[in-house]
Motif scaffolding. Structure first.
Motif, PDB file in Angstrom:
ATOM      1  N   LEU A 104       0.869  -1.173   0.000  1.00 11.75           N
ATOM      2  CA  LEU A 104       0.000   0.000   0.000  1.00 11.75           C
ATOM      3  C   LEU A 104       0.903   1.219   0.000  1.00 11.75           C
ATOM      4  O   LEU A 104       1.983   1.200   0.590  1.00 11.75           O
ATOM      5  N   ARG A 105       0.455   2.290  -0.655  1.00 13.83           N
ATOM      6  CA  ARG A 105       1.210   3.541  -0.698  1.00 13.83           C
ATOM      7  C   ARG A 105       0.257   4.695  -0.436  1.00 13.83           C
ATOM      8  O   ARG A 105      -0.878   4.681  -0.904  1.00 13.83           O
ATOM      9  N   LEU A 106       0.722   5.658   0.338  1.00 11.58           N
ATOM     10  CA  LEU A 106      -0.077   6.858   0.571  1.00 11.58           C
ATOM     11  C   LEU A 106       0.839   8.055   0.687  1.00 11.58           C
ATOM     12  O   LEU A 106       2.060   7.909   0.796  1.00 11.58           O
ATOM     13  N   GLU A 107       0.238   9.225   0.634  1.00 13.08           N
ATOM     14  CA  GLU A 107       0.963  10.471   0.832  1.00 13.08           C
ATOM     15  C   GLU A 107       0.242  11.248   1.911  1.00 13.08           C
ATOM     16  O   GLU A 107      -0.984  11.240   1.980  1.00 13.08           O
ATOM     17  N   THR A 108       1.005  11.890   2.776  1.00 17.22           N
ATOM     18  CA  THR A 108       0.444  12.709   3.838  1.00 17.22           C
ATOM     19  C   THR A 108       1.283  13.973   3.972  1.00 17.22           C
ATOM     20  O   THR A 108       2.483  13.951   3.703  1.00 17.22           O
ATOM     21  N   ARG A 109       0.648  15.039   4.345  1.00 13.72           N
ATOM     22  CA  ARG A 109       1.343  16.324   4.408  1.00 13.72           C
ATOM     23  C   ARG A 109       2.441  16.322   5.461  1.00 13.72           C
ATOM     24  O   ARG A 109       2.316  15.739   6.522  1.00 13.72           O
ATOM     25  N   HIS A 117       4.984  19.712  -3.806  1.00 12.64           N
ATOM     26  CA  HIS A 117       3.968  20.023  -4.800  1.00 12.64           C
ATOM     27  C   HIS A 117       4.581  20.990  -5.820  1.00 12.64           C
ATOM     28  O   HIS A 117       5.534  21.713  -5.493  1.00 12.64           O
ATOM     29  N   PRO A 118       4.045  21.035  -7.018  1.00 15.26           N
ATOM     30  CA  PRO A 118       4.565  21.973  -8.019  1.00 15.26           C
ATOM     31  C   PRO A 118       4.579  23.402  -7.486  1.00 15.26           C
ATOM     32  O   PRO A 118       3.634  23.855  -6.836  1.00 15.26           O
ATOM     33  N   GLY A 119       5.685  24.078  -7.718  1.00 18.65           N
ATOM     34  CA  GLY A 119       5.829  25.465  -7.301  1.00 18.65           C
ATOM     35  C   GLY A 119       6.409  25.649  -5.912  1.00 18.65           C
ATOM     36  O   GLY A 119       6.632  26.783  -5.485  1.00 18.65           O
ATOM     37  N   PHE A 120       6.670  24.566  -5.190  1.00 18.69           N
ATOM     38  CA  PHE A 120       7.221  24.656  -3.840  1.00 18.69           C
ATOM     39  C   PHE A 120       8.658  24.152  -3.852  1.00 18.69           C
ATOM     40  O   PHE A 120       8.970  23.158  -4.502  1.00 18.69           O
ATOM     41  N   THR A 121       9.526  24.845  -3.110  1.00 13.76           N
ATOM     42  CA  THR A 121      10.927  24.420  -3.039  1.00 13.76           C
ATOM     43  C   THR A 121      11.209  23.607  -1.787  1.00 13.76           C
ATOM     44  O   THR A 121      12.259  23.000  -1.670  1.00 13.76           O
ATOM     45  N   ARG A 122      10.284  23.597  -0.854  1.00 12.62           N
ATOM     46  CA  ARG A 122      10.434  22.801   0.370  1.00 12.62           C
ATOM     47  C   ARG A 122       9.559  21.555   0.252  1.00 12.62           C
ATOM     48  O   ARG A 122       8.575  21.540  -0.495  1.00 12.62           O
ATOM     49  N   PRO A 123       9.882  20.493   0.985  1.00  8.30           N
ATOM     50  CA  PRO A 123       9.010  19.313   0.982  1.00  8.30           C
ATOM     51  C   PRO A 123       7.634  19.684   1.536  1.00  8.30           C
ATOM     52  O   PRO A 123       7.532  20.392   2.546  1.00  8.30           O
ATOM     53  N   THR A 124       6.591  19.233   0.858  1.00  9.28           N
ATOM     54  CA  THR A 124       5.223  19.508   1.313  1.00  9.28           C
ATOM     55  C   THR A 124       4.472  18.235   1.706  1.00  9.28           C
ATOM     56  O   THR A 124       3.416  18.317   2.314  1.00  9.28           O
ATOM     57  N   PHE A 125       5.012  17.076   1.330  1.00  3.44           N
ATOM     58  CA  PHE A 125       4.361  15.821   1.720  1.00  3.44           C
ATOM     59  C   PHE A 125       5.384  14.710   1.819  1.00  3.44           C
ATOM     60  O   PHE A 125       6.487  14.822   1.297  1.00  3.44           O
ATOM     61  N   ILE A 126       4.987  13.664   2.537  1.00  4.12           N
ATOM     62  CA  ILE A 126       5.821  12.481   2.585  1.00  4.12           C
ATOM     63  C   ILE A 126       5.038  11.310   1.993  1.00  4.12           C
ATOM     64  O   ILE A 126       3.808  11.300   1.993  1.00  4.12           O
ATOM     65  N   GLU A 127       5.786  10.358   1.473  1.00  2.00           N
ATOM     66  CA  GLU A 127       5.218   9.106   0.995  1.00  2.00           C
ATOM     67  C   GLU A 127       5.480   8.060   2.053  1.00  2.00           C
ATOM     68  O   GLU A 127       6.544   8.039   2.663  1.00  2.00           O
ATOM     69  N   MET A 128       4.481   7.200   2.272  1.00  3.16           N
ATOM     70  CA  MET A 128       4.629   6.083   3.189  1.00  3.16           C
ATOM     71  C   MET A 128       4.116   4.832   2.493  1.00  3.16           C
ATOM     72  O   MET A 128       3.189   4.896   1.689  1.00  3.16           O
TER      73      MET A 128
END
Length: 156
Positions: A113-118, A141-152
């Motif tokens: 299973l894969r998900l993304e969370t902020r 996310h597009p347009g952001f230079t910092r990480p905005t989400f993680i994948e688990m």
């Protein structure tokens, strides 16, 4: 509590929209960019249900949770819009929905299973970790230079 498919026979799209918006509401002042849940409509939910496997958790005739699942061959089932009504949280609804996702993944021959969370929602990171997920990546996310989400991911 019972699970029902969210498919062509599903009729309570307004309740589904309300459930998702209510369960995601706590995050709106905390995350940037805004949640994609804010862009959902009845029609887009219906379309999502046509292309993904989805389940609703019903308790005493009330919608208390939902999950949308999308195979990502060759190995994962992507989990999205996992939502539990605020007054039903901590009662096993999310775990029941994830068990349905696991069964769906096995049925599709997928191994995880894969998900993304902020990135800001550390309480979600801890919850998913308790459910057997491990952090596998950070992204923006597009347009952001910092990480905005993680994948688990969770191996099955």
């Amino acid at each position: 509590m019972k699970l029902v498919p969210i498919d062509q026979a599903f009729a309570d799209w307004d309740a589904l929209m309300s459930l998702i918006l209510a369960s995601f509401a706590y995050m709106h002042p905390r995350i940037d960019p805004p949640s994609s849940a804010l862009r959902l409509t009845r029609q887009s939910l219906k379309q999502k249900a046509e292309t993904e496997k989805a389940y609703a958790a019903i308790e005493n005739g009330h919608l208390v949770g939902c999950i949308f699942c999308k195979p990502e061959p060759p190995e994962c089932l992507y989990i999205g819009k996992l939502a539990v009504a605020p007054d039903a949280q901590g009662k096993g609804v999310g775990r029941l929905l994830l068990q349905a996702a696991e069964a769906c993944a096995v049925e599709c021959g997928l191994s995880c299973l894969r998900l993304e969370t902020r990135i800001e929602l550390e309480e979600n990171h801890r919850l998913f970790k308790r459910w057997g997920f491990v952090r596998t990546a950070e992204a923006s996310h597009p347009g952001f230079t910092r990480p905005t989400f993680i994948e688990m991911r969770k191996a099955l």
